[in-house]
Design an enzyme around this catalytic site. Structure first.
Site, mmCIF file in Angstrom:
data_model
loop_
_atom_site.group_PDB
_atom_site.id
_atom_site.type_symbol
_atom_site.label_atom_id
_atom_site.label_comp_id
_atom_site.label_asym_id
_atom_site.label_seq_id
_atom_site.Cartn_x
_atom_site.Cartn_y
_atom_site.Cartn_z
ATOM 1 N N LYS A 162 0.832 -1.204 0.000
ATOM 2 C CA LYS A 162 0.000 0.000 0.000
ATOM 3 C C LYS A 162 0.863 1.249 0.000
ATOM 4 O O LYS A 162 0.645 2.181 -0.789
ATOM 5 C CB LYS A 162 -0.925 -0.008 1.217
ATOM 6 C CG LYS A 162 -1.923 1.134 1.253
ATOM 7 C CD LYS A 162 -2.856 0.998 2.451
ATOM 8 C CE LYS A 162 -3.722 -0.231 2.318
ATOM 9 N NZ LYS A 162 -4.615 -0.437 3.477
ATOM 10 N N MET A 217 -5.792 -6.740 8.653
ATOM 11 C CA MET A 217 -5.167 -5.974 9.728
ATOM 12 C C MET A 217 -5.976 -4.709 9.989
ATOM 13 O O MET A 217 -7.001 -4.472 9.359
ATOM 14 C CB MET A 217 -3.707 -5.680 9.373
ATOM 15 C CG MET A 217 -2.836 -6.921 9.422
ATOM 16 S SD MET A 217 -1.128 -6.613 8.949
ATOM 17 C CE MET A 217 -1.275 -6.366 7.192
ATOM 18 N N TYR A 267 10.525 -35.833 -14.241
ATOM 19 C CA TYR A 267 9.070 -35.712 -14.248
ATOM 20 C C TYR A 267 8.521 -35.702 -12.833
ATOM 21 O O TYR A 267 9.188 -36.112 -11.883
ATOM 22 C CB TYR A 267 8.421 -36.858 -15.053
ATOM 23 C CG TYR A 267 8.565 -38.228 -14.433
ATOM 24 C CD1 TYR A 267 7.650 -38.694 -13.487
ATOM 25 C CD2 TYR A 267 9.610 -39.081 -14.798
ATOM 26 C CE1 TYR A 267 7.773 -39.949 -12.914
ATOM 27 C CE2 TYR A 267 9.739 -40.343 -14.230
ATOM 28 C CZ TYR A 267 8.821 -40.772 -13.290
ATOM 29 O OH TYR A 267 8.940 -42.009 -12.721
ATOM 30 N N ARG A 313 -0.785 -48.144 -9.110
ATOM 31 C CA ARG A 313 -0.742 -48.951 -7.887
ATOM 32 C C ARG A 313 -1.536 -50.230 -8.136
ATOM 33 O O ARG A 313 -2.770 -50.234 -8.037
ATOM 34 C CB ARG A 313 -1.310 -48.141 -6.727
ATOM 35 C CG ARG A 313 -0.429 -46.962 -6.332
ATOM 36 C CD ARG A 313 -1.166 -45.886 -5.590
ATOM 37 N NE ARG A 313 -2.030 -45.127 -6.488
ATOM 38 C CZ ARG A 313 -2.367 -43.844 -6.327
ATOM 39 N NH1 ARG A 313 -1.891 -43.176 -5.303
ATOM 40 N NH2 ARG A 313 -3.162 -43.234 -7.183
ATOM 41 N N ARG A 326 -3.938 -1.501 -5.953
ATOM 42 C CA ARG A 326 -3.203 -2.753 -5.753
ATOM 43 C C ARG A 326 -3.660 -3.736 -6.819
ATOM 44 O O ARG A 326 -4.722 -3.550 -7.425
ATOM 45 C CB ARG A 326 -3.467 -3.331 -4.358
ATOM 46 C CG ARG A 326 -4.921 -3.675 -4.094
ATOM 47 C CD ARG A 326 -5.150 -4.070 -2.656
ATOM 48 N NE ARG A 326 -6.572 -4.276 -2.375
ATOM 49 C CZ ARG A 326 -7.096 -4.355 -1.166
ATOM 50 N NH1 ARG A 326 -6.310 -4.248 -0.112
ATOM 51 N NH2 ARG A 326 -8.382 -4.546 -0.986
ATOM 52 N N GLY A 352 -8.149 -6.471 4.407
ATOM 53 C CA GLY A 352 -9.041 -6.524 5.553
ATOM 54 C C GLY A 352 -8.536 -7.307 6.747
ATOM 55 O O GLY A 352 -9.231 -7.415 7.755
ATOM 56 N N HIS A 410 -16.149 -7.165 1.623
ATOM 57 C CA HIS A 410 -15.167 -8.099 2.180
ATOM 58 C C HIS A 410 -15.417 -9.530 1.725
ATOM 59 O O HIS A 410 -14.512 -10.232 1.270
ATOM 60 C CB HIS A 410 -15.196 -8.020 3.711
ATOM 61 C CG HIS A 410 -14.317 -9.023 4.386
ATOM 62 N ND1 HIS A 410 -14.786 -10.252 4.803
ATOM 63 C CD2 HIS A 410 -13.004 -9.003 4.681
ATOM 64 C CE1 HIS A 410 -13.794 -10.932 5.340
ATOM 65 N NE2 HIS A 410 -12.695 -10.194 5.293
ATOM 66 N N ARG A 466 -3.301 3.243 8.528
ATOM 67 C CA ARG A 466 -3.626 1.946 7.911
ATOM 68 C C ARG A 466 -2.402 1.045 7.880
ATOM 69 O O ARG A 466 -1.267 1.506 7.814
ATOM 70 C CB ARG A 466 -4.117 2.134 6.469
ATOM 71 C CG ARG A 466 -5.357 2.995 6.306
ATOM 72 C CD ARG A 466 -5.626 3.219 4.816
ATOM 73 N NE ARG A 466 -6.723 4.121 4.570
ATOM 74 C CZ ARG A 466 -7.969 3.743 4.261
ATOM 75 N NH1 ARG A 466 -8.256 2.451 4.200
ATOM 76 N NH2 ARG A 466 -8.898 4.628 4.023
ATOM 77 N N GLU A 513 12.133 -44.810 -1.376
ATOM 78 C CA GLU A 513 11.175 -44.465 -0.325
ATOM 79 C C GLU A 513 11.769 -44.538 1.065
ATOM 80 O O GLU A 513 11.150 -44.062 2.016
ATOM 81 C CB GLU A 513 9.985 -45.424 -0.375
ATOM 82 C CG GLU A 513 9.272 -45.474 -1.701
ATOM 83 C CD GLU A 513 8.293 -46.632 -1.751
ATOM 84 O OE1 GLU A 513 7.135 -46.431 -1.350
ATOM 85 O OE2 GLU A 513 8.695 -47.738 -2.164
ATOM 86 N N CYS A 539 6.550 -39.493 -7.277
ATOM 87 C CA CYS A 539 5.173 -39.970 -7.440
ATOM 88 C C CYS A 539 4.377 -39.924 -6.137
ATOM 89 O O CYS A 539 3.298 -40.491 -6.054
ATOM 90 C CB CYS A 539 5.151 -41.383 -8.023
ATOM 91 S SG CYS A 539 5.987 -42.618 -7.008
ATOM 92 N N ASP A 541 6.215 -42.144 1.756
ATOM 93 C CA ASP A 541 6.938 -43.010 2.688
ATOM 94 C C ASP A 541 8.281 -42.416 3.098
ATOM 95 O O ASP A 541 8.707 -42.557 4.242
ATOM 96 C CB ASP A 541 7.154 -44.397 2.070
ATOM 97 C CG ASP A 541 5.981 -45.333 2.354
ATOM 98 O OD1 ASP A 541 5.506 -45.355 3.500
ATOM 99 O OD2 ASP A 541 5.544 -46.031 1.425
ATOM 100 N N SER A 547 12.146 -43.436 -8.904
ATOM 101 C CA SER A 547 10.996 -42.577 -8.602
ATOM 102 C C SER A 547 10.908 -42.407 -7.095
ATOM 103 O O SER A 547 10.852 -43.388 -6.353
ATOM 104 C CB SER A 547 9.704 -43.199 -9.138
ATOM 105 O OG SER A 547 8.607 -42.349 -8.864
#
Length: 868
Positions: free
Chosen positions: A22, A103, A842, A553, A330, A101, A446, A92, A736, A822, A760, A755
């Site tokens: 601001k 604070m 990936y 899976r 803003r 809104g 708001h 402000r 894992e 994954c 885990d 992967s």
């Protein structure tokens, strides 16, 4: 000592970290020559100093801002604390990241009994002066002194009722004078304007840690170390008379992204009346009808600001006695749909680049864009209509408070939060709500602004409803009563409120979304795969842009009703021959399922994980279920019970699962490999191009992999020796366990890809059970013992360090090896950024997060190359 106070002509928009968003924008607009009431900013480092000093302002700060205050007085031609020529201030907050809104704000600061009389004389408008005074007392008492603001509202309501008045504009100077007298019995506030200012500055700093601000930061991943600046600005007054008013405007529609000027205005009203939603404002065109010259200046200003900032702007402005002032600009909060349209349109308009457009769209925006909509052909029982504040379709149980919303949602129910108007104090309830419905407010109130930012369906200004908190009811004009706990559906796109659960349709992705995704695909380097086991999930993943399956899976394929009994019979087998009989049955099922995946993913890799969970998870647990199974498979119930009990484990997640199943029961692995490769052969014979990748789970050392590779090779050879078909398969491992990560250089020569199973890996690194973490994680988060849920966003310090060791050392041992992730982290943008930086090939995530991952991967690639 660093400079702690900046006049508005001393900063710029590039000073966000120092002056807050601001303050930086007020400085920027001042230097652009726009009509900004003058003032000064106390910096964000000063906020941090305040807290480090035990909530005390730094020494000499008051002297610094008094020097700035003198210069503001000269600029404005009035004096702070002077009854004859009074200057009033707004105080402000303003953090580096917008927190609308969340604070505190104090307006009309500098009034007391003597100065209000002087303000009345100076302006020749006693009604205005006393209105300002009552507003100041109420706001100062609430924000600074901690007096419950509802007490003041109750007194106004009682007074208006007793005097047959409804609206604020009906109140006279004498009425407001009486209200001030009543207010002063509720709060003992300081009369010295300079004491008021000091206390207000402290209150704004303290509001950085209000519960609503804490919740908002948590929701939006905003660091608590940033702190807030304090903006002290000369007041201008929209409540001066009929030639005055206040408004909020957006340079584009924040709900749809359409390129037209959009806003709301209230005549003879202060800015908080518009933002708080306590009055329903008029469309911005009302200003054009009554004050066309002011409207034209506003219109030219909004166009200038959007071009200057190269983003859609949210503007607050005031008109005093026919003169236009701008109080704030803003980047505007917007819905997911709007964010995508605005980003694409601005590229086409030449305002921003493709890379900048990608950085403008958050993962939340993408997910909200994909939210379901109310099926227009199934809409019935429309009982009320309001303003379509935030699009989408939402169904849930009606609740009337934020606390109730949290309580009911924790019971597992979806909720719709119904309020007369929302305030920042409701943020915790808005966070868990499926939808938000307010009786008052507007498109810029708001509720509307926060809901759009959160991607939550919302309807505001539903004035045909009368909400009674005490009775827990919302009554329509036609007399329909909606009670607490009733099921309602909101259509945030049309603004309709309906009884019951109305069917939804999947949101259409649209041309703009596809354009943005095409830019993402052009700029990203990370591939995006999906976790999928069914043809339906695989097809949806491919439709959403998945470049293969990163995790299939296989255990999920055995839970179907016709398969679970052969699976259980195989587990309960007492000899290898008996087990093989059932494995032959399961092979056919597995073959058929995987064949369908190969067809759907034609030409793309499909990574198939060998059986992973503990076998006892497939078995029945109750006596009744055991007896029924025993009868179906022809085995004594006592034997079923005996074997089932022998397979139970104290700590199954660290027990007999993953590759350990292959070690003890190699015939299970051999069956799965035959199913995979035979399905690939059949797919090839049918003209498809399958690319199977067989993945070994939960390894801890290279000897396991060598042993299981022999089993895999045997199964592959058995199938391919009977067919003259070449199948381009790969064999890899999941990483894992911490030991696998630390020993990845030894695993590398035996595999073609790795992967990271970060679910885990996180569990074993932390020693946290992901199934039980909910019992203590909230306290860990509240007490800052962890920064985030480590199962949602990857812990880069420890789990990430293990991944880095694994990649670096295994890549050095075997260049060219492929790496992926994954776990659930594969769809988390912050985790994707880490995966990009680490050099993975990936990520793999759930099908519906594939678009999120595509854009996050692009943001990871371009984020370091632009300064947005």
């Amino acid at each position: 000592m660093a400079k702690r106070v900046y006049l508005f002509n001393e900063g710029s928009k590039d000073d966000r970290e120092l002056l807050g968003g601001k303050g930086a924008n007020l400085c920027e607009m001042t230097n652009m020559g726009l009509p900004v009431p003058f003032g000064f900013v106390i910096t964000t480092p000063t906020c941090r100093d305040f807290f480090e000093a035990g909530n005390k302002l730094p020494s000499l700060l008051e002297q610094e801002y008094r020097v700035a205050l003198d210069l503001v007085e000269k600029k404005m031609g009035a004096r702070f604390g002077d009854p004859e020529n009074p200057l009033l201030f707004s105080v402000r907050s303003g953090a580096p990241v917008s927190m609308p809104g969340m604070m505190n704000t104090i307006l009309n600061l500098g009034l007391n009994d003597e100065i209000v009389e002087g303000l009345a004389r100076k302006t020749e408008n006693p009604r205005f002066a006393w209105d300002c005074y009552r507003r100041f007392i109420q706001m100062f008492a609430d924000v600074v002194l901690g007096v419950d603001g509802h007490k003041f509202e109750e007194e106004i309501h009682k007074y208006k009722t007793a005097n047959n008045k409804v609206l604020d504009v009906e109140m006279s100077a004498e009425d407001w004078q009486e209200i001030v007298r009543i207010y002063k019995t509720l709060a003992d506030f300081p009369l010295d304007p300079f004491v008021q200012l000091k206390l207000a500055v402290e209150a704004v700093f303290l509001s950085w840690y209000t519960p609503r601000a804490n919740v908002y930061r948590e929701m939006n991943n905003i660091s608590e170390t940033l702190g807030t600046a304090v903006n002290v600005q000369a007041m201008v007054f929209g409540n001066f008379g009929d030639d005055s008013g206040s408004g909020v405007a957006f340079t584009r529609d924040p709900s749809t992204g359409e390129h037209y000027f959009f806003g709301e205005y209230l005549f003879n009203a202060a800015g908080e009346d518009v933002v708080a939603g306590i009055r329903t404002p008029l469309p911005i065109e009302a200003l054009n009808e009554k004050m066309p010259e002011v409207y034209q200046e506003l219109y030219e200003t909004q166009a200038l600001l959007e071009k200057h900032y190269r983003d859609m702007q949210d503007i607050e402005f005031t008109v005093q006695e026919g003169k236009f002032y701008i109080l704030q600009t803003r980047s505007g909060k917007r819905t997911g749909r709007a964010s995508i349209k605005i980003a694409v349109d601005m590229v086409e308009e030449g305002l921003i680049s493709e890379k900048e457009a990608l950085m403008r769209v958050s993962s939340d925006h993408v997910e909200a864009f994909l939210h379901p909509m109310v099926d227009p052909d199934k809409k019935t029982d429309i009982v009320a209509t309001g303003l379509p504040a935030s699009p989408g379709g939402a169904t849930g149980r009606v609740v009337f408070s934020a606390e109730e919303a949290v309580e009911v949602s924790e019971q597992g129910h979806k909720v719709v939060l119904v309020r007369r108007e929302t305030t920042p104090e409701d943020i915790h309830g808005m966070k868990v709500a499926e939808g938000i419905l307010t009786e008052l407010g507007g498109m810029t109130s708001h509720a509307a602004v926060v809901a759009r930012g959160m991607g939550v369906c919302a309807i505001s200004a539903c004035s045909s409803l009368t909400i009674n908190y005490q009775d827990g009811t919302a009554t329509t004009r036609e007399g329909v009563v909606i009670k607490r706990g009733d099921i309602v559906t909101l259509d945030g796109t049309a603004g309709d409120v309906m009884l019951g659960d109305i069917p939804k349709t999947e949101a259409s992705t649209g041309e703009d979304f596809q354009t943005l995704l095409s830019w993402a695909d052009k700029h990203r380097t990370l591939k995006v795969r999906a976790n999928a086991e069914t043809p339906e999930d695989a097809a949806k993943a491919r439709e959403l842009g998945a470049e293969g399956i990163g995790l299939c899976r296989t255990e999920h394929m055995f839970f179907d009703a016709e398969r679970i009994d052969p699976m259980r019979a195989m587990i309960l087998s007492e000899t290898k021959e008996e087990r093989q009989k059932y494995l032959d049955i399961l092979l056919r099922f597995q073959h058929d399922d995987i064949l369908e995946l190969f067809k759907v993913m034609d030409g793309l890799p499909v990574t198939i994980r060998l059986l992973d969970p503990p076998l006892h998870e497939f078995l029945p647990h109750t006596e009744q279920e055991m007896a029924a199974l025993a009868e179906r498979i022809g085995k004594p119930v006592a034997k079923v019970r005996e074997i089932s009990e022998s397979m139970s484990e104290v700590n199954p997640m660290l027990g007999f699962r993953g590759c350990r199943l292959s070690v003890v029961y190699p015939e299970i692995t051999e069956m799965q490999v035959k199913a995979i490769i035979s399905a690939a052969v059949e797919a090839t014979e049918q003209g498809y191009k399958p690319f199977p990748e067989i993945m070994i789970p939960l390894v801890v050392n290279v000897r396991e992999i060598r042993l299981i590779n022999k089993i895999i090779d045997k199964g592959i050879h058995e199938v391919l020796s009977k067919k003259r078909v070449s199948i381009p398969y790969k064999i890899g491992t999941m990483v894992e366990t911490p030991r696998a990560a630390l020993g990845a250089d030894r695993l590398a020569p035996e595999v073609e890809f790795m992967s990271f199973g970060t679910n885990d890996l996180t569990q074993m690194t932390y020693g946290f059970s992901r199934d039980d973490i909910g019992k203590f994680l909230p306290e860990y988060l509240n007490k800052k013992l962890v920064e985030a849920d480590p199962f949602v966003s990857l812990d880069q310090r420890a789990v990430g360090r293990l991944m880095e060791i694994a990649v670096t050392e295994s890549r050095a041992r075997k260049p060219g090896i492929k790496y992926g992730i994954c776990g659930e982290h594969g769809g988390d943008p912050r985790s994707i950024q880490f995966c990009h930086d680490l050099g993975l090939d990936y990520v793999s995530c759930s099908p519906f997060r594939v678009p999120v991952a595509r854009i996050a991967a692009a943001q990871a690639a371009v984020g370091r190359t632009i300064d947005d």
